[in-house]
Design an enzyme around this catalytic site. Structure first.
Site, PDB file in Angstrom:
ATOM      1  N   ASP A   8     -17.306   4.823  13.581  1.00 36.09           N
ATOM      2  CA  ASP A   8     -16.069   4.882  12.809  1.00 36.09           C
ATOM      3  C   ASP A   8     -15.422   3.499  12.700  1.00 36.09           C
ATOM      4  OD1 ASP A   8     -13.737   5.473  11.535  1.00 36.09           O
ATOM      5  OD2 ASP A   8     -13.136   7.093  12.875  1.00 36.09           O
ATOM      6  N   SER A  53     -13.107   1.315   9.836  1.00 33.64           N
ATOM      7  CA  SER A  53     -12.374   1.450   8.576  1.00 33.64           C
ATOM      8  C   SER A  53     -13.016   0.637   7.459  1.00 33.64           C
ATOM      9  CB  SER A  53     -10.932   0.978   8.762  1.00 33.64           C
ATOM     10  OG  SER A  53     -10.265   1.003   7.514  1.00 33.64           O
ATOM     11  N   ALA A  54     -12.977   1.212   6.257  1.00 36.54           N
ATOM     12  CA  ALA A  54     -13.452   0.497   5.067  1.00 36.54           C
ATOM     13  C   ALA A  54     -12.567  -0.711   4.761  1.00 36.54           C
ATOM     14  CB  ALA A  54     -13.476   1.442   3.879  1.00 36.54           C
ATOM     15  N   ASP A  55     -11.396  -0.784   5.405  1.00 40.96           N
ATOM     16  CA  ASP A  55     -10.521  -1.950   5.199  1.00 40.96           C
ATOM     17  C   ASP A  55     -11.275  -3.248   5.500  1.00 40.96           C
ATOM     18  OD1 ASP A  55      -8.585  -0.016   4.790  1.00 40.96           O
ATOM     19  OD2 ASP A  55      -7.363  -0.557   6.534  1.00 40.96           O
ATOM     20  N   LYS A  73      -3.416  -1.982  15.328  1.00 39.04           N
ATOM     21  CA  LYS A  73      -2.835  -1.200  16.416  1.00 39.04           C
ATOM     22  C   LYS A  73      -3.844  -0.982  17.525  1.00 39.04           C
ATOM     23  CE  LYS A  73       0.850   1.057  14.030  1.00 39.04           C
ATOM     24  NZ  LYS A  73       1.100   1.926  12.911  1.00 39.04           N
ATOM     25  N   VAL A  83      -5.337   0.446   2.779  1.00 35.10           N
ATOM     26  CA  VAL A  83      -5.446  -1.008   2.618  1.00 35.10           C
ATOM     27  C   VAL A  83      -6.670  -1.340   1.768  1.00 35.10           C
ATOM     28  CG1 VAL A  83      -5.907  -3.147   3.877  1.00 35.10           C
ATOM     29  CG2 VAL A  83      -4.163  -1.546   4.705  1.00 35.10           C
ATOM     30  N   GLU A 133       0.834  -1.215   0.000  1.00 30.80           N
ATOM     31  CA  GLU A 133       0.000   0.000   0.000  1.00 30.80           C
ATOM     32  C   GLU A 133       0.865   1.260   0.000  1.00 30.80           C
ATOM     33  OE1 GLU A 133      -1.423   1.824   3.377  1.00 30.80           O
ATOM     34  OE2 GLU A 133      -0.874   0.239   4.776  1.00 30.80           O
ATOM     35  N   LYS A 188      -5.309  10.991   1.015  1.00 28.01           N
ATOM     36  CA  LYS A 188      -5.463   9.633   1.559  1.00 28.01           C
ATOM     37  C   LYS A 188      -6.676   9.036   0.864  1.00 28.01           C
ATOM     38  CE  LYS A 188      -6.852   7.287   5.801  1.00 28.01           C
ATOM     39  NZ  LYS A 188      -7.094   7.419   7.243  1.00 28.01           N
TER      40      LYS A 188
END
Ligand code: PSU
Ligand code: MN
Length: 315
Positions: free
Chosen positions: A143, A145-147, A164, A111, A30, A91
């Site tokens: 919230d 992540s779209a990951d 993390k 990602v 990435e 981003k």
């Protein structure tokens, strides 16, 4: 496997296209880690280092990024430099890609966006540091992540050092379960927390070789499942960040984000930058070592997968 696509706006580099057409192992990387995850200029050196780590294992590296409205699968060194140094790189997550391409923008791919583009080019394995996940307080903020959603819908195997602890790791694992993403941990069943080898949460499956992961990939293909596989690769305990320092920094970073009113796509870069700038580079060094380790494991998986695919089928 779909053949590499080359169009004006989705460009697969010659090296990557030729490796894919020969069924040779390729691993995607990435670029948000370069534009928004690591400080400049270490970021450029790091990007080249990750590519070299893959090449040392005999694998073709495909760093993915968007430059002037073109999605590149396999970028050149000068393009990397420009992306990292310019400061104008956006981003780009998966939903941003269509707009970036239509408007001629440049940016690092998260990602989610990288996985989408890698799969589009026919790449099956992707190495990163840590994926995004469910943020703390997500029951209020929503919230996530779209990951995670992309991992559920794209046939890619992502090697990361878990997630993390800036995130809610337990909630992230719950969402991965809901989304039917297969989760494997390398070496033990203890899911890692990136800077720490063990998040304290164990998952169902441990694996001990690239070949074992490749066998799971082939079985997943057989089932026609739409989604991907997350392989969590813990860093060696001897290399981890001091847990006390880690916990203190994390609390400070979360407080600072709250005080600054940071939200949305800015929150992850803010937290990462806080930790990096308050450890005098120690956490950056650990970060680099982690991604190198993930590249080595991703290479082993890609090699085993390429060998098994070449032996078994024509696709
Ligand atoms: N987590 C990290 N390092 C990173 C990122 C996440 O430990 O560099 C980056 C990755 O590119 C990831 C993105 O896909 O942040 C997730 O951002 P968001 O939470 O806004 O989806
Ligand atoms: Mn978010």
């Amino acid at each position: 496997m779909s053949s590499p696509r080359i169009s004006e706006q989705l460009l697969v580099s010659d090296r990557v296209a030729s490796a894919l057409s020969q069924g040779a192992p390729v691993v995607a990387l990435e670029s948000t880690i370069i534009t928004h995850g690591l400080p400049y200029p270490e970021s450029v050196a790091a990007a080249l280092d990750f590519e070299q780590t893959l090449q040392d294992q005999g694998v073709v590296a495909a760093t993915i990024a968007v430059i002037d409205g073109v999605a590149h699968v396999g970028v050149e060194r000068d393009q990397l430099e420009r992306l990292a140094a310019g400061g104008e790189a956006l981003k780009l997550s998966a939903r941003d890609l269509p707009v970036a391409l239509a408007r001629g923008a440049s940016g690092g791919t998260t990602v989610a966006a990288t996985a989408l583009l890698a799969a589009r080019a026919g790449i099956r394995v992707f190495a990163t540091g840590g994926i995004g996940g469910v943020h703390r307080g997500a029951s209020e903020s929503f919230d996530e992540s779209a990951d995670l959603g992309i991992l559920a819908s794209v046939p890619i195997t992502i090697v990361s050092a878990g997630v993390k602890s800036i995130l809610d790791i337990r909630a992230t694992l719950e969402r991965l379960e809901s989304l039917s993403v297969t989760v494997l941990v390398f070496g033990s069943r203890q899911f890692p927390a990136f800077w720490l080898a063990d998040s304290g949460i164990s998952v169902d499956y441990a694996v001990s070789s690239g070949a074992e992961v490749a066998a799971v990939m082939r079985a997943a293909d057989l089932l026609g499942r739409p989604g991907g596989i997350l392989v969590a690769n813990p860093l060696p305990r001897s290399a981890q960040l001091d847990p006390e320092l880690h916990d203190r920094l994390l609390a400070e970073a979360l407080d600072a984000a709250g005080a600054a009113g940071v939200s949305g796509k800015e929150i992850t870069p803010f937290l990462l930058d806080y930790v990096h700038s308050h450890t005098a580079g120690t956490s950056v060094d650990v970060n680099l070592e982690i991604v190198r380790g993930n590249c080595r494991l991703a290479a082993a998986i890609a090699i085993a997968h390429a060998a098994a695919s070449g032996a078994g089928t024509q696709d």
